[in-house]
Design an enzyme around this catalytic site. Structure first.
Site, mmCIF file in Angstrom:
data_model
loop_
_atom_site.group_PDB
_atom_site.id
_atom_site.type_symbol
_atom_site.label_atom_id
_atom_site.label_comp_id
_atom_site.label_asym_id
_atom_site.label_seq_id
_atom_site.Cartn_x
_atom_site.Cartn_y
_atom_site.Cartn_z
ATOM 1 N N CYS A 156 -10.269 83.561 18.542
ATOM 2 C CA CYS A 156 -11.641 82.542 18.262
ATOM 3 C C CYS A 156 -12.449 81.664 19.511
ATOM 4 O O CYS A 156 -13.247 81.230 19.486
ATOM 5 C CB CYS A 156 -11.975 81.798 16.524
HETATM 6 N N1 COA Z 1 -14.938 89.486 -4.014
HETATM 7 C C1 COA Z 1 -14.737 88.366 -5.050
HETATM 8 N N2 COA Z 1 -13.741 87.379 -5.215
HETATM 9 C C2 COA Z 1 -12.570 87.320 -4.722
HETATM 10 C C3 COA Z 1 -12.687 88.082 -3.393
HETATM 11 C C4 COA Z 1 -13.915 88.980 -3.287
HETATM 12 N N3 COA Z 1 -14.202 89.987 -1.895
HETATM 13 N N4 COA Z 1 -11.782 87.816 -2.876
HETATM 14 C C5 COA Z 1 -10.914 86.427 -3.176
HETATM 15 N N5 COA Z 1 -11.997 86.172 -4.551
HETATM 16 C C6 COA Z 1 -11.511 85.981 -5.568
HETATM 17 C C7 COA Z 1 -10.005 85.219 -5.352
HETATM 18 O O1 COA Z 1 -9.226 86.118 -5.551
HETATM 19 C C8 COA Z 1 -10.026 83.993 -6.088
HETATM 20 O O2 COA Z 1 -9.740 84.291 -7.659
HETATM 21 P P1 COA Z 1 -9.256 82.956 -8.983
HETATM 22 O O3 COA Z 1 -9.864 81.592 -8.556
HETATM 23 O O4 COA Z 1 -9.095 83.753 -9.893
HETATM 24 O O5 COA Z 1 -7.693 83.186 -7.775
HETATM 25 C C9 COA Z 1 -11.755 83.192 -5.752
HETATM 26 O O6 COA Z 1 -12.153 84.279 -5.155
HETATM 27 C C10 COA Z 1 -11.370 81.724 -4.545
HETATM 28 O O7 COA Z 1 -10.740 82.376 -4.202
HETATM 29 P P2 COA Z 1 -10.604 82.141 -1.766
HETATM 30 O O8 COA Z 1 -9.569 82.895 -1.225
HETATM 31 O O9 COA Z 1 -9.620 80.717 -2.508
HETATM 32 O O10 COA Z 1 -11.991 81.833 -1.978
HETATM 33 P P3 COA Z 1 -12.727 80.928 -0.405
HETATM 34 O O11 COA Z 1 -13.064 79.954 -1.277
HETATM 35 O O12 COA Z 1 -11.061 80.001 -0.246
HETATM 36 O O13 COA Z 1 -13.632 81.552 0.707
HETATM 37 C C11 COA Z 1 -12.638 82.389 2.654
HETATM 38 C C12 COA Z 1 -11.850 82.702 1.644
HETATM 39 C C13 COA Z 1 -11.703 84.047 3.659
HETATM 40 C C14 COA Z 1 -14.585 82.510 3.222
HETATM 41 C C15 COA Z 1 -12.370 80.792 3.262
HETATM 42 O O14 COA Z 1 -11.447 80.502 2.606
HETATM 43 C C16 COA Z 1 -12.590 80.576 4.462
HETATM 44 O O15 COA Z 1 -12.759 81.241 5.152
HETATM 45 N N6 COA Z 1 -11.794 79.717 5.304
HETATM 46 C C17 COA Z 1 -11.941 79.849 6.732
HETATM 47 C C18 COA Z 1 -11.277 80.616 7.359
HETATM 48 C C19 COA Z 1 -11.017 80.415 8.959
HETATM 49 O O16 COA Z 1 -11.975 80.019 9.061
HETATM 50 N N7 COA Z 1 -10.612 81.279 9.657
HETATM 51 C C20 COA Z 1 -10.688 82.066 10.799
HETATM 52 C C21 COA Z 1 -11.201 83.404 11.334
HETATM 53 S S1 COA Z 1 -11.137 83.310 12.838
#
Ligand code: COA
Length: 373
Positions: A156
């Protein structure tokens, strides 16, 4: 040392848009089929049942509403779940070169520069579709640029790191006009069967012209006041795709060969690094964050960007201060901050300051302070 400007930018948007709702419908159909097929094993506790995805979760957790892709066919088919991109013969222009050139032509036009005035092309992106010959050299040949060209990968942060390379090349005299191109074809590396990440990426191409200030013609130019890079190794954002994959046929199609991440950990670990990196750069440059008219930030997650903005500028910040493009484009790897820059710099007046900043896999952070000429 030569003073350096960014004098033009370009954006190529792919032809097909995919909404969260479309992706979720396809994913949930796949889940239903999986759970039905494995009903007995799931009941016996031998196989895990898969949970549904939801469009509401995706928008709330990431800010993403849709993404563009080069090829939509296959992505939404629960039996396929990848873009069906036709191979091109070796003597045809590659897809990455094609979209890179489309963005590059716009950047050249804005910079008022002809292709033959360019003496270095850097293609910088998260994935190149082949190792060699470099996509940048293919573009050099197709556009008629001079000098030399190379590809570089820093996930990125590829775009900002490449701008830093371009600035260094111009400052040192290795080149006088550089085309930095980011043809990000991310959709083939998305695991559309993974609930945590099936929504994250889209395709796009961006480009900027970086040149010696003394020869710049464009009224759109920005002085590069400061540019800094930072890396710190982490496995929390990873793809094991590579040329060794075929040598272990049993594992070559495993899901670790696609993008995967520990999103929560990335949040927790990367944010403090971003603050520290920017704090250091701003104090070295003796610039206060509130002097920035705009922050063109990496476009991975809206909540992450809001943390960065609040930390730098406090709570009362208008939306236009750090424009969001990930709602429409999703995460486009290194191109995200360049899309934001390209779309939201026309109101800048002489002396206005802006910050271009990327962060992501590696970990890697690239930050460039710009001043409108
Ligand atoms: N649909 C519904 N629920 C979902 C889901 C989906 N697609 N994916 C995950 N969940 C659920 C999980 O199971 C979890 O449930 P629980 O609380 O019962 O265990 C809950 O939602 C929260 O999951 P989590 O993975 O902690 O979500 P989050 O708020 O961290 O969001 C991302 C996920 C990936 C959007 C976020 O972590 C992110 O963008 N992080 C930064 C990553 C980044 O910048 N990466 C760079 C890439 S180049």
């Amino acid at each position: 040392m030569n003073k350096v400007v960014i004098s033009g930018s370009g954006l190529y948007t792919p032809p097909h848009s995919v909404s969260n709702e479309e992706l979720v419908e396809s994913y949930n159909t796949y889940v239903n089929e999986h759970n039905q097929l494995n009903e007995t094993a799931i009941a016996a506790g031998d196989v895990d049942a898969l949970a549904h995805s939801s469009a509401e979760f995706i928008e709330k957790a990431s800010g993403i509403k849709s993404r563009y892709v080069m090829v939509k066919e296959g992505i939404l088919d629960p039996k396929v779940m990848m873009p069906l991109i036709k191979d091109r013969p070796s003597d045809a222009l590659s897809m990455q070169a094609e979209i890179g050139i489309a963005a590059a032509k716009q950047a050249l036009a804005q910079a008022k520069v002809n292709a033959e005035d360019i003496d270095l092309v850097i293609v910088a992106c998260a994935y190149t579709q082949r190792s060699y010959p470099a996509i940048a050299i293919e573009i050099q040949q197709a556009m008629g640029t001079k000098g030399f060209a190379y590809d570089m990968l820093v996930a990125c942060s590829s775009a900002t790191f490449a701008i830093v390379n371009a600035v260094n090349a111009v400052q040192s005299g290795t080149a006088s006009r550089v085309l930095v191109i980011n043809p990000e074809i991310c959709s083939p590396q998305v695991n559309y069967r993974d609930r945590d990440s099936h929504f994250i990426f889209g395709d796009v191409a961006t480009a900027v012209v970086v040149e010696k200030a003394s020869i710049a013609q464009s009224e759109h130019a920005f002085n590069v006041l400061s540019s800094q890079c930072f890396t710190d190794y982490s496995n929390n954002i990873r793809s094991n795709f590579g040329h060794l994959n075929r040598c272990d046929p049993v594992a070559s199609n495993d899901s670790d060969k696609l993008f995967h991440q520990q999103g929560r950990k990335v949040f927790k670990e990367l944010l403090p690094m971003i603050y520290q990196h920017l704090d250091k750069q701003l104090s070295e440059e003796q610039i206060q964050a509130n002097e920035f008219k705009r922050l063109w930030l990496h476009q991975a997650n809206i909540n992450m960007n809001m943390f960065v903005v609040r930390k730098l500028l406090g709570d009362n910040v208008t939306k236009s201060k750090a424009p969001v493009v990930l709602d429409e484009y999703a995460n486009t790897a290194s191109a995200g901050s360049i899309i934001a820059f390209h779309k939201y710099n026309q109101d800048f007046k002489t002396g206005d300051l802006g910050l271009l900043c990327s962060f992501g896999a590696g970990y890697s952070i690239g930050s460039i302070i710009l001043e409108k000429t």
